[in-house]
Design a protein around this motif. Structure first.
Motif, PDB file in Angstrom:
ATOM      1  N   ALA A  85     -32.550  28.064  19.082  1.00 56.86           N
ATOM      2  CA  ALA A  85     -33.100  27.473  18.130  1.00 56.86           C
ATOM      3  C   ALA A  85     -33.597  26.147  18.750  1.00 56.86           C
ATOM      4  O   ALA A  85     -32.757  25.518  19.286  1.00 56.86           O
ATOM      5  N   MET A  86     -34.708  25.546  18.044  1.00 55.81           N
ATOM      6  CA  MET A  86     -35.122  24.140  18.665  1.00 55.81           C
ATOM      7  C   MET A  86     -35.456  23.525  17.520  1.00 55.81           C
ATOM      8  O   MET A  86     -35.913  23.883  16.562  1.00 55.81           O
ATOM      9  N   GLY A  87     -35.214  22.155  17.704  1.00 56.31           N
ATOM     10  CA  GLY A  87     -35.325  21.305  16.455  1.00 56.31           C
ATOM     11  C   GLY A  87     -35.871  19.927  16.975  1.00 56.31           C
ATOM     12  O   GLY A  87     -35.893  19.607  17.941  1.00 56.31           O
ATOM     13  N   TRP A  88     -36.696  19.444  16.036  1.00 60.11           N
ATOM     14  CA  TRP A  88     -37.186  17.957  16.111  1.00 60.11           C
ATOM     15  C   TRP A  88     -36.431  17.313  15.035  1.00 60.11           C
ATOM     16  O   TRP A  88     -36.100  17.649  13.717  1.00 60.11           O
ATOM     17  N   PHE A  89     -35.985  15.873  15.470  1.00 57.58           N
ATOM     18  CA  PHE A  89     -35.332  15.051  14.653  1.00 57.58           C
ATOM     19  C   PHE A  89     -35.905  13.859  15.049  1.00 57.58           C
ATOM     20  O   PHE A  89     -36.650  13.644  15.835  1.00 57.58           O
ATOM     21  N   ARG A  90     -35.392  12.678  13.892  1.00 59.70           N
ATOM     22  CA  ARG A  90     -35.967  11.289  14.309  1.00 59.70           C
ATOM     23  C   ARG A  90     -34.911  10.556  13.783  1.00 59.70           C
ATOM     24  O   ARG A  90     -34.060  10.688  12.979  1.00 59.70           O
ATOM     25  N   GLN A  91     -35.087   8.976  14.386  1.00 58.85           N
ATOM     26  CA  GLN A  91     -34.094   8.190  14.068  1.00 58.85           C
ATOM     27  C   GLN A  91     -34.631   7.172  13.832  1.00 58.85           C
ATOM     28  O   GLN A  91     -35.259   6.312  14.894  1.00 58.85           O
ATOM     29  N   ALA A  92     -34.717   6.127  12.713  1.00 53.33           N
ATOM     30  CA  ALA A  92     -35.426   4.938  12.480  1.00 53.33           C
ATOM     31  C   ALA A  92     -34.452   3.885  12.758  1.00 53.33           C
ATOM     32  O   ALA A  92     -33.217   4.160  12.520  1.00 53.33           O
ATOM     33  N   PRO A  93     -34.629   2.655  13.032  1.00 56.22           N
ATOM     34  CA  PRO A  93     -33.684   1.761  13.260  1.00 56.22           C
ATOM     35  C   PRO A  93     -32.780   1.494  11.959  1.00 56.22           C
ATOM     36  O   PRO A  93     -33.323   1.391  11.073  1.00 56.22           O
ATOM     37  N   GLY A  94     -31.472   1.461  12.390  1.00 51.61           N
ATOM     38  CA  GLY A  94     -30.581   1.307  11.281  1.00 51.61           C
ATOM     39  C   GLY A  94     -30.427   2.389  10.389  1.00 51.61           C
ATOM     40  O   GLY A  94     -29.549   2.234   9.354  1.00 51.61           O
ATOM     41  N   LYS A  95     -30.768   3.584  10.642  1.00 52.54           N
ATOM     42  CA  LYS A  95     -30.681   4.707   9.964  1.00 52.54           C
ATOM     43  C   LYS A  95     -30.144   5.978  10.750  1.00 52.54           C
ATOM     44  O   LYS A  95     -29.972   5.884  11.932  1.00 52.54           O
ATOM     45  N   GLU A  96     -29.641   6.978  10.033  1.00 55.67           N
ATOM     46  CA  GLU A  96     -29.109   8.066  10.878  1.00 55.67           C
ATOM     47  C   GLU A  96     -30.020   8.866  11.219  1.00 55.67           C
ATOM     48  O   GLU A  96     -31.156   8.910  10.900  1.00 55.67           O
TER      49      GLU A  96
END
Length: 124
Positions: free
Chosen positions: A33-44
């Motif tokens: 399984a492949m996934g895309w995630f993101r993380q903004a400053p100060g967030k999980e």
């Protein structure tokens, strides 16, 4: 050893599009399984999209459904994230991840391998 390398990030105006790529090496990924995630400053770090390499089954976060599309090209060992109608709140570092699985995975903590991330900035 699994290696994931993201590319395609950059600066785009709101309403624009970007396509992220994740090049995978070190394994035969047909049972992953492949996934895309993101993380903004100060967030999980948050889940965005997932695809099963073998079946092509996909899953999306509600925040991107209808705007983002995940896909893979087996011959290139590459997973893509097509992002349309981008919003300033999409600004974040985007990560690709992988885990051996028979289905799709949406939970961040279940992924074993991660790329280094690519920055996406959406200006208003």
């Amino acid at each position: 050893q699994v290696q994931l390398v993201e590319s395609g990030g950059g600066l785009v105006q709101a309403g624009g599009s970007l396509r992220l790529s994740c090049g995978a090496s070190g394994r035969t990924f047909s049972s992953y399984a492949m996934g895309w995630f993101r993380q903004a400053p100060g967030k999980e770090r948050e889940f965005i999209a997932t695809i099963n390499w073998s079946s092509g089954s996909t899953g999306y976060a509600d925040s991107v459904k209808g705007r983002f599309t995940i896909s893979r090209v087996n011959a290139k060992n590459t997973v893509y994230l097509q992002m349309n109608s981008l919003k300033p709140e999409d600004t974040a570092v985007y990560y690709c991840a992988a885990r051996r699985a028979t289905g799709i995975i949406t939970r961040t903590e279940l992924y074993e391998y991660w790329g280094q991330g690519t920055q996406v900035t959406v200006s208003s």
